[in-house]
Design an enzyme around this catalytic site. Sequence first.
Site, PDB file in Angstrom:
ATOM      1  N   HIS A   1       0.840  -1.207   0.000  1.00  0.00           N
ATOM      2  CA  HIS A   1       0.000   0.000   0.000  1.00  0.00           C
ATOM      3  C   HIS A   1       0.867   1.245   0.000  1.00  0.00           C
ATOM      4  O   HIS A   1       1.781   1.362   0.812  1.00  0.00           O
ATOM      5  CB  HIS A   1      -0.894   0.025   1.246  1.00  0.00           C
ATOM      6  CG  HIS A   1      -2.053  -0.916   1.165  1.00  0.00           C
ATOM      7  ND1 HIS A   1      -3.156  -0.814   1.958  1.00  0.00           N
ATOM      8  CD2 HIS A   1      -2.266  -1.983   0.360  1.00  0.00           C
ATOM      9  CE1 HIS A   1      -4.018  -1.769   1.648  1.00  0.00           C
ATOM     10  NE2 HIS A   1      -3.493  -2.507   0.693  1.00  0.00           N
TER      11      HIS A   1
ATOM     12  N   TYR B   1      -8.832   5.352   8.115  1.00  0.00           N
ATOM     13  CA  TYR B   1      -8.917   5.738   9.529  1.00  0.00           C
ATOM     14  C   TYR B   1      -9.986   6.830   9.610  1.00  0.00           C
ATOM     15  O   TYR B   1      -9.816   7.893   9.018  1.00  0.00           O
ATOM     16  CB  TYR B   1      -7.587   6.308  10.019  1.00  0.00           C
ATOM     17  CG  TYR B   1      -6.480   5.278  10.187  1.00  0.00           C
ATOM     18  CD1 TYR B   1      -5.722   4.862   9.098  1.00  0.00           C
ATOM     19  CD2 TYR B   1      -6.194   4.742  11.447  1.00  0.00           C
ATOM     20  CE1 TYR B   1      -4.705   3.930   9.257  1.00  0.00           C
ATOM     21  CE2 TYR B   1      -5.176   3.807  11.612  1.00  0.00           C
ATOM     22  CZ  TYR B   1      -4.443   3.409  10.516  1.00  0.00           C
ATOM     23  OH  TYR B   1      -3.439   2.480  10.682  1.00  0.00           O
TER      24      TYR B   1
ATOM     25  N   TYR C   1       4.557   6.663   9.856  1.00  0.00           N
ATOM     26  CA  TYR C   1       3.685   5.531   9.537  1.00  0.00           C
ATOM     27  C   TYR C   1       4.437   4.442   8.777  1.00  0.00           C
ATOM     28  O   TYR C   1       4.292   3.254   9.071  1.00  0.00           O
ATOM     29  CB  TYR C   1       2.462   6.008   8.740  1.00  0.00           C
ATOM     30  CG  TYR C   1       1.349   4.992   8.724  1.00  0.00           C
ATOM     31  CD1 TYR C   1       0.432   4.911   9.769  1.00  0.00           C
ATOM     32  CD2 TYR C   1       1.223   4.083   7.680  1.00  0.00           C
ATOM     33  CE1 TYR C   1      -0.577   3.967   9.775  1.00  0.00           C
ATOM     34  CE2 TYR C   1       0.213   3.125   7.676  1.00  0.00           C
ATOM     35  CZ  TYR C   1      -0.680   3.075   8.728  1.00  0.00           C
ATOM     36  OH  TYR C   1      -1.669   2.124   8.735  1.00  0.00           O
TER      37      TYR C   1
ATOM     38  N   PRO D   1      -2.927   0.470  19.192  1.00  0.00           N
ATOM     39  CA  PRO D   1      -2.745  -0.005  17.807  1.00  0.00           C
ATOM     40  C   PRO D   1      -3.002   1.022  16.707  1.00  0.00           C
ATOM     41  O   PRO D   1      -2.813   0.709  15.529  1.00  0.00           O
ATOM     42  CB  PRO D   1      -3.730  -1.176  17.702  1.00  0.00           C
ATOM     43  CG  PRO D   1      -4.735  -0.939  18.762  1.00  0.00           C
ATOM     44  CD  PRO D   1      -4.071  -0.180  19.853  1.00  0.00           C
TER      45      PRO D   1
ATOM     46  N   LYS E   1       1.977  -0.153  15.084  1.00  0.00           N
ATOM     47  CA  LYS E   1       3.407  -0.204  15.356  1.00  0.00           C
ATOM     48  C   LYS E   1       3.922  -1.375  16.210  1.00  0.00           C
ATOM     49  O   LYS E   1       5.125  -1.629  16.233  1.00  0.00           O
ATOM     50  CB  LYS E   1       3.833   1.092  16.079  1.00  0.00           C
ATOM     51  CG  LYS E   1       3.754   2.315  15.221  1.00  0.00           C
ATOM     52  CD  LYS E   1       4.812   2.277  14.151  1.00  0.00           C
ATOM     53  CE  LYS E   1       4.602   3.302  13.079  1.00  0.00           C
ATOM     54  NZ  LYS E   1       4.984   2.858  11.760  1.00  0.00           N
TER      55      LYS E   1
HETATM   56  P1  FAD Z   1       3.538 -11.485  21.482  1.00  0.00           P
HETATM   57  O1  FAD Z   1       3.093 -11.523  20.084  1.00  0.00           O
HETATM   58  O2  FAD Z   1       2.530 -11.222  22.547  1.00  0.00           O
HETATM   59  O3  FAD Z   1       4.269 -12.868  21.769  1.00  0.00           O
HETATM   60  C1  FAD Z   1       4.605 -13.306  23.051  1.00  0.00           C
HETATM   61  C2  FAD Z   1       4.557 -14.804  23.077  1.00  0.00           C
HETATM   62  O4  FAD Z   1       4.971 -15.249  24.373  1.00  0.00           O
HETATM   63  C3  FAD Z   1       3.150 -15.348  22.847  1.00  0.00           C
HETATM   64  O5  FAD Z   1       3.164 -16.321  21.843  1.00  0.00           O
HETATM   65  C4  FAD Z   1       2.747 -15.898  24.199  1.00  0.00           C
HETATM   66  O6  FAD Z   1       1.883 -17.019  24.088  1.00  0.00           O
HETATM   67  C5  FAD Z   1       4.095 -16.275  24.800  1.00  0.00           C
HETATM   68  N1  FAD Z   1       4.122 -16.307  26.251  1.00  0.00           N
HETATM   69  C6  FAD Z   1       3.459 -15.520  27.143  1.00  0.00           C
HETATM   70  N2  FAD Z   1       3.737 -15.866  28.397  1.00  0.00           N
HETATM   71  C7  FAD Z   1       4.609 -16.903  28.323  1.00  0.00           C
HETATM   72  C8  FAD Z   1       5.253 -17.703  29.294  1.00  0.00           C
HETATM   73  N3  FAD Z   1       5.052 -17.501  30.586  1.00  0.00           N
HETATM   74  N4  FAD Z   1       6.079 -18.668  28.880  1.00  0.00           N
HETATM   75  C9  FAD Z   1       6.288 -18.889  27.549  1.00  0.00           C
HETATM   76  N5  FAD Z   1       5.688 -18.173  26.573  1.00  0.00           N
HETATM   77  C10 FAD Z   1       4.857 -17.187  26.970  1.00  0.00           C
HETATM   78  N6  FAD Z   1       1.046  -4.195  15.785  1.00  0.00           N
HETATM   79  C11 FAD Z   1       1.425  -3.699  14.582  1.00  0.00           C
HETATM   80  O7  FAD Z   1       2.626  -3.491  14.357  1.00  0.00           O
HETATM   81  N7  FAD Z   1       0.533  -3.436  13.580  1.00  0.00           N
HETATM   82  C12 FAD Z   1      -0.780  -3.669  13.742  1.00  0.00           C
HETATM   83  O8  FAD Z   1      -1.542  -3.479  12.790  1.00  0.00           O
HETATM   84  C13 FAD Z   1      -1.236  -4.171  15.022  1.00  0.00           C
HETATM   85  N8  FAD Z   1      -2.535  -4.450  15.238  1.00  0.00           N
HETATM   86  C14 FAD Z   1      -2.891  -5.084  16.395  1.00  0.00           C
HETATM   87  C15 FAD Z   1      -4.213  -5.441  16.539  1.00  0.00           C
HETATM   88  C16 FAD Z   1      -4.605  -6.100  17.686  1.00  0.00           C
HETATM   89  C17 FAD Z   1      -6.047  -6.486  17.819  1.00  0.00           C
HETATM   90  C18 FAD Z   1      -3.654  -6.434  18.703  1.00  0.00           C
HETATM   91  C19 FAD Z   1      -4.062  -7.181  19.940  1.00  0.00           C
HETATM   92  C20 FAD Z   1      -2.339  -6.078  18.561  1.00  0.00           C
HETATM   93  C21 FAD Z   1      -1.945  -5.402  17.419  1.00  0.00           C
HETATM   94  N9  FAD Z   1      -0.624  -5.047  17.212  1.00  0.00           N
HETATM   95  C22 FAD Z   1      -0.264  -4.455  16.032  1.00  0.00           C
HETATM   96  C23 FAD Z   1       0.376  -5.323  18.229  1.00  0.00           C
HETATM   97  C24 FAD Z   1       1.158  -6.595  17.953  1.00  0.00           C
HETATM   98  O9  FAD Z   1       0.287  -7.672  17.743  1.00  0.00           O
HETATM   99  C25 FAD Z   1       2.117  -6.877  19.129  1.00  0.00           C
HETATM  100  O10 FAD Z   1       2.827  -5.714  19.407  1.00  0.00           O
HETATM  101  C26 FAD Z   1       3.074  -8.021  18.793  1.00  0.00           C
HETATM  102  O11 FAD Z   1       2.392  -9.249  18.843  1.00  0.00           O
HETATM  103  C27 FAD Z   1       4.259  -8.055  19.766  1.00  0.00           C
HETATM  104  O12 FAD Z   1       5.044  -9.183  19.529  1.00  0.00           O
HETATM  105  P2  FAD Z   1       5.818  -9.907  20.699  1.00  0.00           P
HETATM  106  O13 FAD Z   1       6.544 -11.039  20.085  1.00  0.00           O
HETATM  107  O14 FAD Z   1       6.577  -8.900  21.474  1.00  0.00           O
HETATM  108  O15 FAD Z   1       4.690 -10.411  21.700  1.00  0.00           O
HETATM  109  C1  PHB Z   2      -4.951  -4.329  11.144  1.00  0.00           C
HETATM  110  O1  PHB Z   2      -5.064  -4.561   9.927  1.00  0.00           O
HETATM  111  O2  PHB Z   2      -5.149  -5.212  11.986  1.00  0.00           O
HETATM  112  C2  PHB Z   2      -4.574  -2.980  11.604  1.00  0.00           C
HETATM  113  C3  PHB Z   2      -4.253  -2.010  10.669  1.00  0.00           C
HETATM  114  C4  PHB Z   2      -3.892  -0.731  11.108  1.00  0.00           C
HETATM  115  C5  PHB Z   2      -3.864  -0.452  12.452  1.00  0.00           C
HETATM  116  C6  PHB Z   2      -4.168  -1.427  13.387  1.00  0.00           C
HETATM  117  C7  PHB Z   2      -4.530  -2.706  12.958  1.00  0.00           C
HETATM  118  O3  PHB Z   2      -3.545   0.796  12.863  1.00  0.00           O
END
Ligand code: FAD
Ligand code: PHB
Length: 392
Positions: free
Chosen positions: A72, A201, A385, A293, A297
Amino acid sequence: MRTQVGIVGAGPAGLMLAHLLHRSGIESVVIEARSRRYVQERVRAGVLEQGTVDLMTATGVGERLKREGLVHRGIELRFARRSHRIDLSELTGGAAITIYGQNEVIKDLTDARIAAGAPIYFESEGVTVHGFDGAEPAIRFTSGGAKHEVRCDFIAGCDGFHGVCRPSIPAGALTIYERVYPFAWLGILAAVAPSSDELIYSRHERGFALHSMRSPELTRLYLQCAPDGKLDDWPDERIWGELDRRFEIDGGWTLRRGPITQKGITEMRSFVAEPMQCGRMFLAGDAAHIVPPTGAKGLNLAIADVRVLARALAEFFSSGDRVMLDGYSQTCLRRVWKVQRFSWWMTSILHRLDGENAFDARRQMAELDYVTGSRAAAQSLAENYVGLPMES
Ligand code: FAD
Ligand code: PHB
């Protein structure tokens, strides 16, 4: 078991770190609480910054992303019944974002891990971390009914916001900076073609709405809702009705409807734990910080952290030099705080604030008017962004 780096968590941070370390010839063991299927099906982020795409491509896990990711070059902002395009590529000298689900990133990285024959334990129970304040860190857990201990040189806490690593750091060693927002997002996945080629948005008096997608057949939509909202309060008909109202513009626009295949409510929080390290344990991704979100990021920030960490560990294991490792937190936090600022700002201009006074509502509209009317302001949005440089 003995390894060089024990990694807790197989989200984007843990899996990318394991992948980067493997490419540098550094051994690691990944320990994940959930099943492989659960982490691969969890619907979360969808927007990859240019730097995240470049890193996946350069390290050999970008093939499917290149094939299936949707590039995009702009986003749309809607307010006051009008639509405005922010031309991300034109404003940033050619950068773009790519739509590719977080669960797809997880699949690609897990496949790479398994193809490399490197250890990864899913469904690990009772994970605990020990000895990171000394020279002999260890991770203990139970998997397949057997107790395990992984002894390692370093622990990477990549276990997300609700993990065990951050809470295992002694009280007083961390400073927490936090803001919880008085609203949440209701997110749905609908089996229908997106209604627009780009993300939308929308700021509306009834609350924020976001149109996103996962593929040419799958639409992802979000609605601002009450922080204590329950899914039962949101039958499908109410969701579609509310989305229609919040996306309405003069001249008309139609949101395509289709079967809702997934629904969830996400709380909104800004959070930073400083420093992101304690002795021989390093926190990365959501374990160290959370952004609302609205700026898309969280995943990208997690990837940026582990890129710094992988380099610092490679430097240490090749030369014994700890300078980069010691500076890990400081290097990451500069970028983390800029991303916090941007995510807070996007959130603050697009959401309906409860008890909003007339001054704040007018100021919000002026922000949107400015960002869509001034090239300088639009350029600032665009460069944030598409993603700030990886290590600034
Ligand atoms: P996580 O993905 O949370 O991974 C952590 C892992 O550790 C998990 O698999 C969990 O099961 C595991 N874990 C937890 N506790 C333990 C334990 N005690 N022992 C062993 N394993 C454990 N970010 C973006 O950049 N763009 C977006 O568009 C965006 N949209 C989002 C939409 C939603 C609805 C949500 C909820 C989040 C969104 N995010 C977005 C944020 C993004 O998903 C997170 O920032 C990202 O998953 C972070 O990655 P991580 O590996 O740090 O943590
Ligand atoms: C998504 O596609 O899940 C999404 C896109 C943009 C955002 C947050 C989530 O700012």
